[in-house]
Design a protein around this motif. Structure first.
Motif, PDB file in Angstrom:
ATOM      1  N   SER A  40       2.695 -15.251  54.795  1.00 32.25           N
ATOM      2  CA  SER A  40       2.691 -13.905  54.206  1.00 32.25           C
ATOM      3  C   SER A  40       3.516 -12.928  55.021  1.00 32.25           C
ATOM      4  O   SER A  40       4.206 -12.071  54.460  1.00 32.25           O
ATOM      5  N   ASN A  43       7.065 -13.270  54.014  1.00 32.91           N
ATOM      6  CA  ASN A  43       7.364 -12.835  52.648  1.00 32.91           C
ATOM      7  C   ASN A  43       7.310 -11.315  52.489  1.00 32.91           C
ATOM      8  O   ASN A  43       8.015 -10.756  51.641  1.00 32.91           O
ATOM      9  N   ASN A  44       6.459 -10.643  53.253  1.00 36.66           N
ATOM     10  CA  ASN A  44       6.309  -9.196  53.051  1.00 36.66           C
ATOM     11  C   ASN A  44       7.123  -8.347  54.031  1.00 36.66           C
ATOM     12  O   ASN A  44       7.023  -7.119  54.026  1.00 36.66           O
ATOM     13  N   THR A 137      -2.498  -6.969  60.410  1.00 32.28           N
ATOM     14  CA  THR A 137      -2.094  -7.017  59.003  1.00 32.28           C
ATOM     15  C   THR A 137      -3.276  -7.103  58.044  1.00 32.28           C
ATOM     16  O   THR A 137      -3.094  -6.907  56.841  1.00 32.28           O
ATOM     17  N   CYS A 177       0.748   0.382  56.021  1.00 27.53           N
ATOM     18  CA  CYS A 177       1.755  -0.167  55.105  1.00 27.53           C
ATOM     19  C   CYS A 177       1.829  -1.687  55.199  1.00 27.53           C
ATOM     20  O   CYS A 177       2.217  -2.353  54.229  1.00 27.53           O
ATOM     21  N   THR A 179      -0.501  -3.621  55.116  1.00 24.56           N
ATOM     22  CA  THR A 179      -1.606  -4.216  54.350  1.00 24.56           C
ATOM     23  C   THR A 179      -1.378  -4.157  52.838  1.00 24.56           C
ATOM     24  O   THR A 179      -2.193  -4.670  52.076  1.00 24.56           O
ATOM     25  N   PHE A 180      -0.291  -3.505  52.397  1.00 27.44           N
ATOM     26  CA  PHE A 180      -0.115  -3.256  50.970  1.00 27.44           C
ATOM     27  C   PHE A 180      -0.055  -4.538  50.140  1.00 27.44           C
ATOM     28  O   PHE A 180      -0.452  -4.541  48.975  1.00 27.44           O
ATOM     29  N   SER A 181       0.463  -5.614  50.696  1.00 28.24           N
ATOM     30  CA  SER A 181       0.645  -6.845  49.925  1.00 28.24           C
ATOM     31  C   SER A 181      -0.540  -7.798  49.999  1.00 28.24           C
ATOM     32  O   SER A 181      -0.475  -8.912  49.480  1.00 28.24           O
ATOM     33  N   PRO A 183      -3.780  -9.860  49.152  1.00 30.47           N
ATOM     34  CA  PRO A 183      -4.456 -10.215  47.903  1.00 30.47           C
ATOM     35  C   PRO A 183      -5.809  -9.515  47.800  1.00 30.47           C
ATOM     36  O   PRO A 183      -6.449  -9.227  48.823  1.00 30.47           O
ATOM     37  N   PRO A 234      -3.577  -0.655  45.624  1.00 23.67           N
ATOM     38  CA  PRO A 234      -3.236  -1.309  46.891  1.00 23.67           C
ATOM     39  C   PRO A 234      -2.173  -0.602  47.718  1.00 23.67           C
ATOM     40  O   PRO A 234      -2.095  -0.816  48.926  1.00 23.67           O
ATOM     41  N   ASP A 235      -1.338   0.235  47.102  1.00 29.45           N
ATOM     42  CA  ASP A 235      -0.311   0.933  47.871  1.00 29.45           C
ATOM     43  C   ASP A 235      -0.670   2.400  48.113  1.00 29.45           C
ATOM     44  O   ASP A 235       0.195   3.216  48.440  1.00 29.45           O
ATOM     45  N   ARG A 240      -5.790   3.083  52.261  1.00 26.30           N
ATOM     46  CA  ARG A 240      -5.629   1.965  53.199  1.00 26.30           C
ATOM     47  C   ARG A 240      -5.801   2.427  54.647  1.00 26.30           C
ATOM     48  O   ARG A 240      -6.343   1.703  55.480  1.00 26.30           O
TER      49      ARG A 240
END
Length: 386
Positions: A40, A43-44, A137, A177, A179-181, A183, A234-235, A240
């Motif tokens: 992850s 990818n993020n 994260t 930020c 943590t935005f992605s 699940p 989530p964003d 968050r």
């Protein structure tokens, strides 16, 4: 209020763009073992952001640390770090990566001939550790600024903690930020984990620790407010940020200072995770409502306070206590977690038998804030988790 000693040496860098602090925190020329979980962070973009700030260092990457970090995996990481003669460990991930990295940092300094598994359960003391830093994260455990780690060993069905002042992270970077992605399952787990950490230190019996009580109640109310919001949005940076800080403060050490603490739901939950592979937070979400029912007399005064102050309940003692337990259960449901073992695909009767047999191997008996819950009591709580 009970006597206490408190020490919290971790420097926290909180907010957008604080990954830039890595340049100042880790000296130029350092050899850094960067530890991580899955893909992850690749990818993020988190890994790229971290590596860009470590251009002044030599970085050796080790990925694949599992949820409930596995001893054999961590041992491979420590062997890599030893071969490369690293002088820093940087954990990029959530509580499992951080817990595992604490063990790695200690194992790298272990004297020859000592079985590194003995670090778990503090069966051999941690004398020193390689400096550890964190880029968080996944908010949940507060591991980024405390001195405790929990390690699993699948082959022996063990899940145990260790603790040492030597494994306090030197610094922790908390950028919401990052943590935005995440699940939804991980967000729900993280919120509930932080919530239960707070309950374990707060929902015991009164000792007139008024500041700690109010702090705990504030954390609980914040999680109730922002937990569902951050699932839905989530964003949403502010949601968050408040979730991330609440999770940190839940296990920072302040709210438990001078307070009797419980941790019996964790003792039971660790066994369920070791035996069935159940997510840590989900082991807690099924155990806590049953434990509160089982211990309602011993916890009555604090349960009433909790119901009144956190959930705004009024009425008779029994009505408030019943309502507080129901509200807790419903909150776990709102966060998407199971509240019975059946929902988690586990037979409660079988689990109770196995927990009763396994628990004494890992935890001195009895447990709980009054030191009165035996393995048989813990098995009874598991049977009630239906």
């Amino acid at each position: 209020m009970l006597n206490f000693s408190f020490h919290a040496p971790t420097r926290i860098h909180f907010g957008r763009g604080q990954v830039s602090q890595l340049v100042r925190e880790i000296p130029a020329g350092s050899k850094v073992l960067l530890t991580a979980g899955g893909n992850s962070i690749r990818n993020n973009g988190v890994l790229d952001a971290v590596l860009a700030q470590l251009a002044h260092c030599t970085v050796i990457e080790f990925a694949g640390i599992e949820p409930n970090p596995e001893y054999e995996t961590l041992k491979r990481a420590a062997e890599l770090g030893c071969r490369e003669a690293v002088d820093w460990v940087l954990a990029v991930g959530g509580g499992s990566v951080i817990d595992g990295s604490k063990w790695i940092a200690a194992a790298l300094c272990l004297d020859d001939g000592i079985d590194p598994w003995l670090l778990v359960g503090n069966r051999t003391p941690v004398q020193r550790a390689v400096p550890l830093g964190v880029v968080l994260t996944l908010p949940a455990t507060g591991a980024e600024s405390n001195h405790v780690g929990v390690i699993s060993r699948r082959e022996t069905q063990d899940k145990q903690s260790f603790r040492s002042e030597h494994v306090f992270p030197r610094f922790a970077i908390l950028d919401p930020c990052f943590t935005f992605s995440l699940p939804p399952r991980q967000v729900g787990n993280g919120v509930v984990d932080a919530f239960v950490h707070t309950l374990e230190q707060y929902l015991t019996y009164p000792v007139d620790a008024r500041v700690q009580d109010r702090m705990a109640e504030g954390i609980l109310q914040t999680l109730v407010e922002v937990g569902p919001q951050t699932l839905a949005e989530p964003d949403n940076y502010d949601a968050r940020a408040n979730y991330m800080w609440a999770a940190n403060q839940a296990l920072f050490g302040l709210i438990g200072a001078g307070q009797p603490q419980d941790w019996s739901s964790h003792a039971i939950g660790h066994e369920l995770t070791a035996l069935y592979g159940l997510d840590h937070a989900r082991s807690l979400s099924v155990v806590v409502p049953a434990l509160l029912r089982y211990c309602r007399m011993d916890k009555a005064a604090k349960l009433r306070q909790y119901g009144e102050r956190v959930w705004g309940l009024s009425g008779s003692d029994d009505a408030i206590i019943d309502g507080a337990i129901a509200a807790t259960r419903n909150f776990f449901v709102r966060m998407g977690l199971p509240v019975t073992l059946a929902e988690a695909g586990i037979d409660a009767a079988e689990a109770a038998t196995r927990v009763e047999a396994n628990l004494p191997r890992h935890k001195p008996q009895p447990v709980g804030e009054h030191g009165k819950l035996t393995a048989a009591d813990c098995a009874a709580i598991v049977r009630m988790s239906v």
